[in-house]
Write a protein that holds these residues in place. Structure first.
Motif, PDB file in Angstrom:
ATOM      1  N   SER A 184       0.840  -1.193   0.000  1.00 32.84           N
ATOM      2  CA  SER A 184       0.000   0.000   0.000  1.00 32.84           C
ATOM      3  C   SER A 184       0.872   1.239   0.000  1.00 32.84           C
ATOM      4  N   ILE A 206      -8.510   3.103  -4.245  1.00 38.34           N
ATOM      5  CA  ILE A 206      -8.494   1.658  -4.045  1.00 38.34           C
ATOM      6  C   ILE A 206      -8.481   0.895  -5.363  1.00 38.34           C
ATOM      7  N   ARG A 210      -6.543  -5.835  -5.975  1.00 33.77           N
ATOM      8  CA  ARG A 210      -5.266  -5.955  -5.254  1.00 33.77           C
ATOM      9  C   ARG A 210      -4.111  -6.360  -6.172  1.00 33.77           C
ATOM     10  N   SER A 223      -3.012   0.007  -3.354  1.00 37.63           N
ATOM     11  CA  SER A 223      -3.927   1.125  -3.196  1.00 37.63           C
ATOM     12  C   SER A 223      -3.193   2.254  -2.486  1.00 37.63           C
ATOM     13  N   HIS A 267      -8.748  -1.992   4.454  1.00 41.36           N
ATOM     14  CA  HIS A 267      -8.498  -2.577   3.140  1.00 41.36           C
ATOM     15  C   HIS A 267      -7.711  -3.879   3.261  1.00 41.36           C
TER      16      HIS A 267
END
Length: 352
Positions: free
Chosen positions: A70, A265, A269, A273, A306
């Motif tokens: 992230s 976001i 994945r 994000s 998240h």
């Protein structure tokens, strides 16, 4: 134990100050909860970097960021660098290249914070903004500079895939979080091509979720309703520009930009994000250690959500509210004289 590798881009102005407190809170959680740990790697990509290198990040900047779980982003903006450079050479490439097509912004009146509205009803909804195309598409141009026939064109791009995926996200989020209604913010009565297209695709998705009510309001009307009856909203779905405007209005009715977190976001994945406070770099108070870090700390909490750690998200939010309810530590935007660091320390003391 789960270990997460976090890229930290403190940015400009108050960005480094509030980001420092967010990282400090995450490190405190790490000490309190043995099930999670973090590694932080800081990148000095900001306006100062641009002034030295004539680019906001290195040529391989996105490649460097791609391997992280992230990104925690501070703020960007410096009078010495045009905004279109700082935004389109840093934030926009990250959002677009990493397919962060969801901009997620909670609008929640926290305990201990008074709304400027004469309304004591709970305000707690989310704005889900399309984040990859729409009005913020870098397509257009200008001609005949300085002449009386000078003109400029900026094209809005909406695709079936783009509208479908943001609408699907909104409805899935509503279902998973027990919301019963999604509100579509549009302007299809005047913007007859792109917004009628937007409405049609959104309503195709809405038809698949019979358990969730659907309503549609024009953007000017919904702006008024945010003020008149904000308690009626649950999940608000909006295009890139409309969602951006509504988000700032939403933050205003719950206390200001100091209480406005956000996440960019990538739901798949496949890419990292990015989480950032909605406020800008606030150069007028930069370096004074008086910025409110709550929005950035809250954004870090969204990052944990998240990651699937809703429990830690709620723990941080409870700690923030505990400090706000006590009213002993308040930064100047709340009428107090606490420093940025003192607010961060107060929140840490309430954790656990």
């Amino acid at each position: 134990m789960s270990t997460y590798n976090i890229a930290v881009l403190p940015g400009d102005g108050i960005g480094p100050e509030v980001t420092k407190e967010a990282v400090k809170v995450l490190k405190a959680l790490e000490r309190l909860d043995s099930s999670i740990s973090f590694t932080f790697t800081e990148f000095p990509w900001n306006s100062e970097y641009y002034l030295q290198h004539q680019q906001m990040m290195p040529e391989d900047g996105l490649e460097q960021l791609q391997s992280f779980d992230s990104i925690l982003f501070g703020a960007i903006g410096d009078a010495r660098v045009p905004d279109q450079i700082s935004i389109w050479q840093l934030i926009m490439p990250i959002r677009k290249q990493f397919q962060q097509f969801v901009n997620f912004r909670p609008v929640k009146r926290l305990k201990g914070i008074e709304s400027p509205l004469k309304n004591d009803k709970p305000i707690d909804f989310v704005i889900i903004r399309e984040n990859g195309e729409g009005e913020y598409s870098n397509i257009g141009g200008s001609m005949f500079a300085g002449e009386d026939r000078e003109m400029a064109v900026q094209n809005t791009i909406m695709t079936r895939k783009g509208v479908t995926q943001i609408a699907e996200f909104a409805y899935q989020y509503a279902r998973e979080n027990n919301y019963t209604k999604v509100t579509n913010a549009t302007k299809s009565n005047a913007i007859i091509h792109t917004m009628t297209f937007w409405d049609r695709i959104v309503e195709e998705v809405a038809a698949k979720y019979s358990d969730i009510d659907y309503e549609r309001y024009y953007i000017d009307a919904i702006a008024a309703y945010f003020v008149q009856r904000p308690e009626d909203f649950q999940v608000v779905l909006a295009s890139n520009l409309f969602g951006d405007i509504l988000s700032d209005l939403g933050s205003a009715i719950v206390g200001g930009l100091g209480f406005a977190p956000s996440g960019n976001i990538n739901p798949t994945r496949e890419y990292p994000s990015m989480f950032e406070a909605v406020h800008g770099s606030a150069p007028d108070i930069a370096g004074k250690n008086i910025a409110n870090p709550i929005a950035q700390i809250w954004s870090a909490a969204l990052m944990l959500e998240h990651f699937g750690r809703r429990d830690l998200y709620e723990e941080i939010l409870a700690a923030i509210e505990a400090v706000l309810e006590e009213k002993q530590v308040q930064t100047p935007d709340m009428g107090g004289n606490a420093t940025t660091e003192e607010m961060g320390d107060a929140i840490i003391r309430k954790l656990g």
